[in-house]
Design a protein around this motif. Structure first.
Motif, PDB file in Angstrom:
ATOM      1  N   ASP A  44      46.594  77.331  13.283  1.00  0.00           N
ATOM      2  CA  ASP A  44      47.360  76.210  13.838  1.00  0.00           C
ATOM      3  C   ASP A  44      48.355  76.732  14.869  1.00  0.00           C
ATOM      4  N   LEU A  45      48.086  76.403  16.096  1.00  0.00           N
ATOM      5  CA  LEU A  45      48.949  76.918  17.171  1.00  0.00           C
ATOM      6  C   LEU A  45      50.060  75.939  17.536  1.00  0.00           C
ATOM      7  N   GLU A  46      50.039  74.784  16.896  1.00  0.00           N
ATOM      8  CA  GLU A  46      51.048  73.786  17.230  1.00  0.00           C
ATOM      9  C   GLU A  46      52.432  74.268  16.784  1.00  0.00           C
ATOM     10  N   VAL A  47      53.388  74.146  17.641  1.00  0.00           N
ATOM     11  CA  VAL A  47      54.757  74.532  17.296  1.00  0.00           C
ATOM     12  C   VAL A  47      55.596  73.263  17.147  1.00  0.00           C
ATOM     13  N   ALA A  48      56.185  73.096  15.977  1.00  0.00           N
ATOM     14  CA  ALA A  48      57.008  71.899  15.758  1.00  0.00           C
ATOM     15  C   ALA A  48      58.237  71.959  16.650  1.00  0.00           C
ATOM     16  N   MET A  49      58.567  70.830  17.252  1.00  0.00           N
ATOM     17  CA  MET A  49      59.800  70.750  18.038  1.00  0.00           C
ATOM     18  C   MET A  49      60.992  70.840  17.091  1.00  0.00           C
ATOM     19  N   ALA A  50      61.995  71.562  17.502  1.00  0.00           N
ATOM     20  CA  ALA A  50      63.220  71.637  16.690  1.00  0.00           C
ATOM     21  C   ALA A  50      63.816  70.236  16.544  1.00  0.00           C
ATOM     22  N   GLU A  51      64.304  69.947  15.360  1.00  0.00           N
ATOM     23  CA  GLU A  51      64.949  68.659  15.102  1.00  0.00           C
ATOM     24  C   GLU A  51      66.337  68.617  15.722  1.00  0.00           C
ATOM     25  N   VAL A  52      66.680  67.466  16.256  1.00  0.00           N
ATOM     26  CA  VAL A  52      68.009  67.281  16.845  1.00  0.00           C
ATOM     27  C   VAL A  52      68.809  66.376  15.903  1.00  0.00           C
ATOM     28  N   LYS A  53      69.943  66.896  15.427  1.00  0.00           N
ATOM     29  CA  LYS A  53      70.648  66.239  14.334  1.00  0.00           C
ATOM     30  C   LYS A  53      72.106  65.959  14.660  1.00  0.00           C
ATOM     31  N   VAL A  54      72.573  64.874  14.082  1.00  0.00           N
ATOM     32  CA  VAL A  54      74.000  64.553  14.083  1.00  0.00           C
ATOM     33  C   VAL A  54      74.462  64.596  12.633  1.00  0.00           C
ATOM     34  N   ASP A  55      75.576  65.235  12.377  1.00  0.00           N
ATOM     35  CA  ASP A  55      76.115  65.316  11.017  1.00  0.00           C
ATOM     36  C   ASP A  55      77.623  65.183  11.144  1.00  0.00           C
ATOM     37  N   ILE A  56      78.171  64.043  10.739  1.00  0.00           N
ATOM     38  CA  ILE A  56      79.566  63.769  11.090  1.00  0.00           C
ATOM     39  C   ILE A  56      80.209  62.845  10.071  1.00  0.00           C
ATOM     40  N   THR A  57      81.514  62.951   9.940  1.00  0.00           N
ATOM     41  CA  THR A  57      82.272  62.104   9.022  1.00  0.00           C
ATOM     42  C   THR A  57      82.847  60.911   9.763  1.00  0.00           C
ATOM     43  N   MET A  58      82.684  59.734   9.168  1.00  0.00           N
ATOM     44  CA  MET A  58      83.118  58.486   9.795  1.00  0.00           C
ATOM     45  C   MET A  58      83.834  57.638   8.747  1.00  0.00           C
ATOM     46  N   SER A  59      84.925  56.993   9.119  1.00  0.00           N
ATOM     47  CA  SER A  59      85.551  56.045   8.195  1.00  0.00           C
ATOM     48  C   SER A  59      84.636  54.830   8.025  1.00  0.00           C
ATOM     49  N   LEU A  60      84.833  54.075   6.942  1.00  0.00           N
ATOM     50  CA  LEU A  60      83.975  52.903   6.730  1.00  0.00           C
ATOM     51  C   LEU A  60      84.046  51.953   7.920  1.00  0.00           C
ATOM     52  N   ASP A  61      85.182  51.943   8.623  1.00  0.00           N
ATOM     53  CA  ASP A  61      85.286  51.075   9.805  1.00  0.00           C
ATOM     54  C   ASP A  61      84.832  51.747  11.094  1.00  0.00           C
ATOM     55  N   GLY A  62      84.153  52.881  10.989  1.00  0.00           N
ATOM     56  CA  GLY A  62      83.415  53.385  12.142  1.00  0.00           C
ATOM     57  C   GLY A  62      84.101  54.398  13.022  1.00  0.00           C
ATOM     58  N   PHE A  63      85.242  54.934  12.581  1.00  0.00           N
ATOM     59  CA  PHE A  63      85.970  55.879  13.430  1.00  0.00           C
ATOM     60  C   PHE A  63      85.725  57.318  12.984  1.00  0.00           C
ATOM     61  N   ILE A  64      85.627  58.222  13.967  1.00  0.00           N
ATOM     62  CA  ILE A  64      85.482  59.649  13.643  1.00  0.00           C
ATOM     63  C   ILE A  64      86.770  60.412  13.939  1.00  0.00           C
ATOM     64  N   ALA A  65      87.768  59.713  14.465  1.00  0.00           N
ATOM     65  CA  ALA A  65      89.088  60.307  14.701  1.00  0.00           C
ATOM     66  C   ALA A  65      90.055  59.164  14.947  1.00  0.00           C
ATOM     67  N   GLY A  66      91.331  59.452  14.766  1.00  0.00           N
ATOM     68  CA  GLY A  66      92.353  58.454  15.041  1.00  0.00           C
ATOM     69  C   GLY A  66      92.620  58.327  16.534  1.00  0.00           C
ATOM     70  N   PRO A  67      93.558  57.467  16.894  1.00  0.00           N
ATOM     71  CA  PRO A  67      93.831  57.215  18.319  1.00  0.00           C
ATOM     72  C   PRO A  67      94.335  58.451  19.059  1.00  0.00           C
ATOM     73  N   ASN A  68      94.903  59.427  18.359  1.00  0.00           N
ATOM     74  CA  ASN A  68      95.339  60.663  19.001  1.00  0.00           C
ATOM     75  C   ASN A  68      94.462  61.835  18.574  1.00  0.00           C
ATOM     76  N   ASP A  69      93.199  61.543  18.355  1.00  0.00           N
ATOM     77  CA  ASP A  69      92.190  62.548  18.008  1.00  0.00           C
ATOM     78  C   ASP A  69      92.398  63.185  16.636  1.00  0.00           C
ATOM     79  N   GLU A  70      93.300  62.655  15.820  1.00  0.00           N
ATOM     80  CA  GLU A  70      93.530  63.267  14.510  1.00  0.00           C
ATOM     81  C   GLU A  70      92.308  63.068  13.609  1.00  0.00           C
ATOM     82  N   ILE A  71      91.892  64.133  12.927  1.00  0.00           N
ATOM     83  CA  ILE A  71      90.709  64.064  12.069  1.00  0.00           C
ATOM     84  C   ILE A  71      91.076  64.048  10.587  1.00  0.00           C
ATOM     85  N   ASP A  72      92.349  64.292  10.255  1.00  0.00           N
ATOM     86  CA  ASP A  72      92.819  64.012   8.903  1.00  0.00           C
ATOM     87  C   ASP A  72      93.248  62.560   8.885  1.00  0.00           C
ATOM     88  N   PRO A  73      93.066  61.825   7.815  1.00  0.00           N
ATOM     89  CA  PRO A  73      92.516  62.233   6.522  1.00  0.00           C
ATOM     90  C   PRO A  73      90.995  62.145   6.429  1.00  0.00           C
TER      91      PRO A  73
END
Lengths: 202, 202
Positions: free
Chosen positions: B2-31
């Protein structure tokens, strides 16, 4: 002898796309709600026979059981045009509006009471009607946001649909800079939908 | 053979608040990121000893294993100020920017290559560097949105933090009117965080 009476729980139970929308830009709720239409527990209150009785159906039924009153916004009421002769609520419904209007008694146990005195008045009336059962703040987004901002929601179950809608009406919007901490109390997934339940921490 | 080479998977892995934010208004990532800091699998790549080895830690480790290259936006790179002498990536990193700049070789296996030719060029270079491992599009939101809109993301794992942030930087924004269907492939919850994994349906 315990004379304490538990306050009725105030709940949100709603389907949201992974990107946070509960309807499209023209208020369309398909394909978000597609997971519901085949469920026995969705079909029965809509006067339809049959349907699946799987875990998704059980979770929907559980969410509707023990709801003694519903609150919704005028826009949602208008969009559904009052849900015809036999609305699917089968309990007293309180509609937030700015226009006074006589109550409407529909078939199957649904009554619509139009409340012009604001969200706290609607909640007090819903509490009186619900007895020891819970109260569902059913929508739309703006109504849910008002109750959330006022600290009046106890529990939320968000059914996450596997879809990025891209545009539409966001459930969580206009909530301002204050964080609202939640306690995750349950997560159940089926291939169609992911049910996430939270307590609002007060 | 089998000479077929699988394409590498492209992934997103990220933390989001239930309301859809990944950072606060000043880029803060805590809490939002509080769930991470006590995990052994977060601490080790950051050069820190100890930490929990529970299910959350396993899921984080799983997400980082088999990542052979990382793509990120210039703004995220600038915010972290290049992550010091020993960045936590330990693989080749491709930074989208408009300013040409010499590559930077850091300690511990992280190299920063600055790509001025756009997202497809960065992905091609990341594929070449990743070999048969996957590629992580690590952020920020704007970079992830560009790759999503271009149909270049294969898998997303969103860690939903039990919190309404109210304001900040939305992960899913500016995606336009086209629906992107997803396939839910896993949901795992701990009291701290809910891990939802999706395939992007193409």
């Amino acid at each position: 002898m315990d004379l304490e009476v538990a306050m009725a729980e105030v709940k949100v139970d709603i389907t949201m796309s992974l990107d946070g929308f509960i309807a499209g830009p023209n208020d369309e709720i398909d394909p978000l709600h597609d997971w519901l239409y085949g469920l026995a527990s969705w079909r029965a209150p809509h006067g339809l026979a049959g349907g699946a009785t799987d875990r998704d159906a059980e979770i929907l039924e559980e969410a509707m059981t023990n709801i003694g009153a519903v609150i919704l916004g005028k826009r949602m009421y208008a969009l559904a045009d009052g849900w015809g002769d036999t609305p699917p609520f089968h309990v007293p419904v309180f509609v937030l509006t700015h226009q006074a209007r006589e109550p409407l008694v529909k078939e199957g146990g649904t009554t619509f009471t139009f409340v012009t005195e604001g969200i706290e008045s609607a909640l007090a009336q819903a509490r009186a009607a619900a007895g020891d059962k819970g109260i569902s703040v059913a929508g739309g987004a703006n109504t849910i946001q008002q109750y959330l901002s006022a600290g009046l929601i106890d529990e939320m179950q968000i059914h996450i649909a596997p879809l990025l809608l891209g545009e539409g009406i966001r459930l969580f919007d206009h909530l301002g800079p204050h964080h609202i901490p939640l306690e995750a109390t349950r997560a159940i997934a089926s291939p169609r939908i992911t049910h996430l339940r939270y307590r609002v921490v007060k």
